[in-house]
Design a protein around this motif. Sequence first.
Motif, PDB file in Angstrom:
ATOM      1  N   PRO A 167      16.075   3.829   3.871  1.00 18.55           N
ATOM      2  CA  PRO A 167      16.308   3.204   5.176  1.00 18.55           C
ATOM      3  C   PRO A 167      15.640   3.863   6.385  1.00 18.55           C
ATOM      4  N   TYR A 168      15.049   5.041   6.242  1.00 21.45           N
ATOM      5  CA  TYR A 168      14.389   5.690   7.372  1.00 21.45           C
ATOM      6  C   TYR A 168      12.883   5.834   7.134  1.00 21.45           C
ATOM      7  N   ALA A 169      12.316   4.926   6.378  1.00 19.86           N
ATOM      8  CA  ALA A 169      10.886   4.957   6.057  1.00 19.86           C
ATOM      9  C   ALA A 169      10.064   5.175   7.328  1.00 19.86           C
ATOM     10  N   ARG A 170       8.978   5.972   7.194  1.00 20.34           N
ATOM     11  CA  ARG A 170       8.109   6.210   8.360  1.00 20.34           C
ATOM     12  C   ARG A 170       6.654   6.224   7.898  1.00 20.34           C
ATOM     13  N   VAL A 171       5.916   5.208   8.346  1.00 16.03           N
ATOM     14  CA  VAL A 171       4.502   5.061   7.985  1.00 16.03           C
ATOM     15  C   VAL A 171       3.727   4.615   9.222  1.00 16.03           C
ATOM     16  N   VAL A 172       2.571   5.229   9.430  1.00 16.93           N
ATOM     17  CA  VAL A 172       1.661   4.825  10.497  1.00 16.93           C
ATOM     18  C   VAL A 172       0.302   4.544   9.870  1.00 16.93           C
ATOM     19  N   VAL A 173      -0.276   3.413  10.225  1.00 19.37           N
ATOM     20  CA  VAL A 173      -1.642   3.077   9.824  1.00 19.37           C
ATOM     21  C   VAL A 173      -2.436   2.977  11.115  1.00 19.37           C
ATOM     22  N   GLN A 174      -3.477   3.810  11.230  1.00 18.29           N
ATOM     23  CA  GLN A 174      -4.209   3.869  12.499  1.00 18.29           C
ATOM     24  C   GLN A 174      -5.714   3.966  12.283  1.00 18.29           C
ATOM     25  N   ASP A 175      -6.428   3.320  13.210  1.00 22.27           N
ATOM     26  CA  ASP A 175      -7.894   3.342  13.197  1.00 22.27           C
ATOM     27  C   ASP A 175      -8.459   2.992  11.817  1.00 22.27           C
ATOM     28  N   THR A 176      -7.834   2.007  11.183  1.00 21.24           N
ATOM     29  CA  THR A 176      -8.186   1.610   9.825  1.00 21.24           C
ATOM     30  C   THR A 176      -8.697   0.174   9.809  1.00 21.24           C
ATOM     31  N   ASP A 177      -9.752  -0.050   9.046  1.00 20.31           N
ATOM     32  CA  ASP A 177     -10.317  -1.391   8.891  1.00 20.31           C
ATOM     33  C   ASP A 177      -9.673  -2.049   7.675  1.00 20.31           C
ATOM     34  N   VAL A 209       0.832  -1.191   0.000  1.00 18.68           N
ATOM     35  CA  VAL A 209       0.000   0.000   0.000  1.00 18.68           C
ATOM     36  C   VAL A 209       0.874   1.251   0.000  1.00 18.68           C
ATOM     37  N   THR A 210       2.012   1.216   0.699  1.00 19.53           N
ATOM     38  CA  THR A 210       2.914   2.370   0.767  1.00 19.53           C
ATOM     39  C   THR A 210       4.348   1.950   0.473  1.00 19.53           C
ATOM     40  N   ALA A 211       5.156   2.935   0.105  1.00 19.46           N
ATOM     41  CA  ALA A 211       6.603   2.751  -0.063  1.00 19.46           C
ATOM     42  C   ALA A 211       7.250   4.082   0.309  1.00 19.46           C
ATOM     43  N   SER A 212       7.626   4.216   1.556  1.00 22.90           N
ATOM     44  CA  SER A 212       8.161   5.478   2.067  1.00 22.90           C
ATOM     45  C   SER A 212       9.614   5.675   1.648  1.00 22.90           C
ATOM     46  N   GLY A 213       9.906   6.880   1.149  1.00 20.52           N
ATOM     47  CA  GLY A 213      11.253   7.209   0.696  1.00 20.52           C
ATOM     48  C   GLY A 213      12.006   8.113   1.647  1.00 20.52           C
ATOM     49  N   ARG A 214      11.697   8.065   2.922  1.00 18.38           N
ATOM     50  CA  ARG A 214      12.405   8.896   3.907  1.00 18.38           C
ATOM     51  C   ARG A 214      13.854   8.422   3.992  1.00 18.38           C
ATOM     52  N   ASP A 215      14.784   9.323   3.687  1.00 16.65           N
ATOM     53  CA  ASP A 215      16.178   8.903   3.533  1.00 16.65           C
ATOM     54  C   ASP A 215      17.116   9.296   4.666  1.00 16.65           C
TER      55      ASP A 215
END
Length: 144
Positions: free
Chosen positions: A65-75, A23-29
């Motif tokens: 290498p510093y990816a940051r993703v939060v999934v919250q209150d999700t069905d 669903v996601t691919a975070s590019g936080r570097d």
Amino acid sequence: MNSCQAWFDKCDIRVLATSFGTVTASGRDSSSSSSWYVINNSTIAAKSGETVTDGAYYLGRPWEPYARVVVQDTDMTDVINSAGWTEWSSSVSTANVIFEEYGNSGSGASGTRVSFAKKISSAVSIETVLGSSYSSWVDESYIS
């Protein structure tokens, strides 16, 4: 430096039939990057008419290498793999990624998650991601 603050709220995320997807691919570097992806109060399921194999999708994988993703209150339905998250390749370390979940529900929210993900004790606030002045540029009628 890659920087993107994205707050996805009340989204109906539908996935297509495939053998593997994220669903996601975070590019936080870097650890100093302000980049965030937050999926809040949403739904993740198969697109109507699509036959998606149980567990074919992951919530995310690190692009950097510093990816940051939060999934919250999700069905989430069972299209989400019980591991929750996945590696992209052995060349991108998961040692510094931040993959977190809070208050999710549905069959895709259960299972033993990968070691580099964690459940958090409270939801991440929109102010943390978009800043305290977000209401000056965000139409609040579209958010929870």
